[in-house]
Structure formats: C-alpha cells, structure tokens
Design a protein around this motif. Structure first.
Motif, short mmCIF file in Angstrom:
data_model
loop_
_atom_site.label_atom_id
_atom_site.label_comp_id
_atom_site.label_asym_id
_atom_site.label_seq_id
_atom_site.Cartn_x
_atom_site.Cartn_y
_atom_site.Cartn_z
N GLN A 1 -8.03 18.40 -27.40
CA GLN A 1 -8.06 18.42 -28.85
C GLN A 1 -9.39 18.92 -29.40
OE1 GLN A 1 -7.10 14.46 -30.08
NE2 GLN A 1 -4.96 14.59 -29.35
N HIS A 2 -10.48 18.83 -28.61
CA HIS A 2 -11.80 19.12 -29.13
C HIS A 2 -12.21 20.57 -28.96
CE1 HIS A 2 -12.34 14.81 -29.70
NE2 HIS A 2 -11.93 14.64 -28.42
N SER A 3 -11.45 21.38 -28.18
CA SER A 3 -11.86 22.78 -27.97
C SER A 3 -11.52 23.61 -29.18
CB SER A 3 -11.18 23.34 -26.73
OG SER A 3 -9.79 23.24 -26.89
N GLN A 4 -12.26 24.64 -29.43
CA GLN A 4 -12.05 25.53 -30.56
C GLN A 4 -10.98 26.56 -30.22
OE1 GLN A 4 -15.84 27.15 -31.53
NE2 GLN A 4 -16.73 25.18 -32.10
N GLY A 5 -10.38 27.20 -31.29
CA GLY A 5 -9.29 28.17 -31.09
C GLY A 5 -9.69 29.38 -30.29
N SER A 6 -10.88 29.94 -30.58
CA SER A 6 -11.32 31.14 -29.86
C SER A 6 -11.58 30.85 -28.40
CB SER A 6 -12.58 31.72 -30.52
OG SER A 6 -13.61 30.74 -30.51
N GLU A 7 -12.15 29.67 -28.12
CA GLU A 7 -12.40 29.30 -26.73
C GLU A 7 -11.08 29.10 -25.98
OE1 GLU A 7 -14.88 25.91 -26.75
OE2 GLU A 7 -16.66 26.98 -27.45
N ASN A 8 -10.08 28.48 -26.69
CA ASN A 8 -8.76 28.28 -26.06
C ASN A 8 -8.13 29.61 -25.68
OD1 ASN A 8 -8.88 25.53 -26.21
ND2 ASN A 8 -7.70 25.36 -28.12
N GLU A 9 -8.21 30.59 -26.58
CA GLU A 9 -7.62 31.91 -26.31
C GLU A 9 -8.29 32.59 -25.12
OE1 GLU A 9 -7.77 34.17 -29.84
OE2 GLU A 9 -6.39 32.87 -30.96
N THR A 10 -9.64 32.48 -25.05
CA THR A 10 -10.37 33.12 -23.94
C THR A 10 -10.02 32.44 -22.62
OG1 THR A 10 -12.18 33.60 -25.44
CG2 THR A 10 -12.65 33.72 -23.09
N GLU A 11 -9.98 31.09 -22.63
CA GLU A 11 -9.66 30.35 -21.42
C GLU A 11 -8.22 30.60 -20.99
OE1 GLU A 11 -10.70 28.00 -18.20
OE2 GLU A 11 -11.94 28.81 -19.81
N ALA A 12 -7.31 30.67 -21.98
CA ALA A 12 -5.90 30.91 -21.67
C ALA A 12 -5.69 32.29 -21.04
CB ALA A 12 -5.07 30.79 -22.95
N MET A 13 -6.39 33.29 -21.56
CA MET A 13 -6.29 34.63 -21.00
C MET A 13 -6.83 34.69 -19.57
SD MET A 13 -5.23 37.65 -21.23
CE MET A 13 -4.78 37.80 -22.95
#
Length: 208
Positions: free
Chosen positions: A172-184
């Motif tokens: 819940q604490h991660s930011q959207g841009s970091e989530n997208e980078t990690e997901a990719m």
C-alpha cells in the motif's frame, strides 16, 4: 546296294535341310520387338502362341501406361509360314505410323498377307490404360501427411507451458511510478517478450 545307300543318304540330308528351314518359326514365338509411335510413345510388342497367336502391346506415354492384345491365325498365310519375322516387323512398322498404338487399331494387316483369309488378320480382343506408378504416388502422400503430423507434435512440445508467475503481495505504501517500473521489471523476468505489457498490467494490479 550302293545306289540304295546313296539314296538313303540324300533323304537324310534333305530332312536335315527341312529342319533348318523350320527353325525361324520357333524363334518368332515369344519374340519381343521395341518401337516408338508417331507421338514418341515407348512400346514393346510380344508374341506368343502356335496356330492361334496372341500379340500384346505395352506402351508408356507422359506418365501413363496403356496396353492392348490381338489374336489371330497368321499361320494360314503362306507368306507368314515362310518368314514370320518379316510379318511381325511389318506390323511394327504400321504401328510406328500411329499416334496411339492401341486406340485406332482394331485390325492389324500386313502387305505380305493382304490376300490371306480374314482369320489370318490380328484382331484386337482387349485394351486397358492406367496411371504409371500410382501406388508410389499414394505412398508419397501418406508419408507427407505423417511427417506433417509429426512436425505438429514436435512444435507443441517445444512451446510447452508458460512459466508460473510468483504470487506478489500488494503493498500500500509504494508509489504508482515505482509500481509500474517494478511491474515491468518482473514482467521482463518471468513473461515472454510478446506478453510484457499484459504481465506488467497484471503485476501492477497485484502491487496496487
């Protein structure tokens, strides 16, 4: 007594000469003559029989083979009895002038027996045609279909199952841009190249 012995010797020699003259008749039976028709069909003519004789013609033409048979009593022709070899050679010469050795020849005649009775003529009694090497063509088709099925099975084995994606707990604490980078990044590690976008989207959902 001497004259009787001389006469006996002359008779024996005469019979020997007669036997030599009869030999060509035996050689004509079972003889084969090769020839080509007007359209270059490759043919073989074979002879069999004694009083009533049979003539079989077999030809090959552009992937097809055809045959026909003739029967007759050429022995009633005096010229035939003298030299049967010339008779069959004349038959072959007539067949060379035709485009098809079996279609337009119901009766075979020769110049040396033109005045002979009709029973001396060779008349067609059977004919047939079939594709050449038909069995080999069928085997080739079966072999091709079998190899195609085998190739299909091998390709399925090579593809296999896609790798299982690790279960990722959403944070819940991660930011959207970091989530997208990690997901990719995870998508590139665990998914096929063509599915990177889709995997990244799913991973992004799990990661919140």
């Amino acid at each position: 007594m001497k004259s009787f012995a001389l006469l006996f010797l002359v008779v024996i020699c005469g019979m020997g000469g007669l036997g030599q003259k009869l030999k060509p008749k035996k050689r004509s039976n079972g003889e084969e003559i090769n020839f080509r028709t007007k359209t270059k069909d490759v043919c073989t003519m074979s002879i069999s029989g004694d009083e009533e004789m049979k003539l079989r013609i077999e030809c090959k033409s552009q992937g097809m083979s055809y045959w026909c048979e003739f029967a007759g009593k050429p022995t009633v022709c005096r010229a035939f009895r003298k030299n049967p070899k010339i008779y069959w050679n004349q038959i072959a010469m007539e067949l060379r002038k035709l485009p098809h050795a079996c279609e337009s020849t119901q009766v075979l005649k020769t110049t040396m027996c033109q005045k002979a009775p009709t029973e001396a003529f060779m008349k067609q009694i059977a004919t047939g045609m079939e594709p050449e090497d038909l069995a080999n063509q069928e085997k080739s088709v079966q072999k091709t279909s079998t190899s195609m099925r085998g190739a299909g099975k091998s390709s399925v084995k090579k593809i296999g199952k896609p790798p299982m994606l690790p279960l990722i707990k959403p944070t819940q604490h991660s930011q959207g841009s970091e989530n997208e980078t990690e997901a990719m990044k995870l998508a590139r590690e665990h998914c096929w190249e063509s599915l990177h976008g889709f995997c990244s989207y799913i991973i992004g959902i799990f990661r919140g």
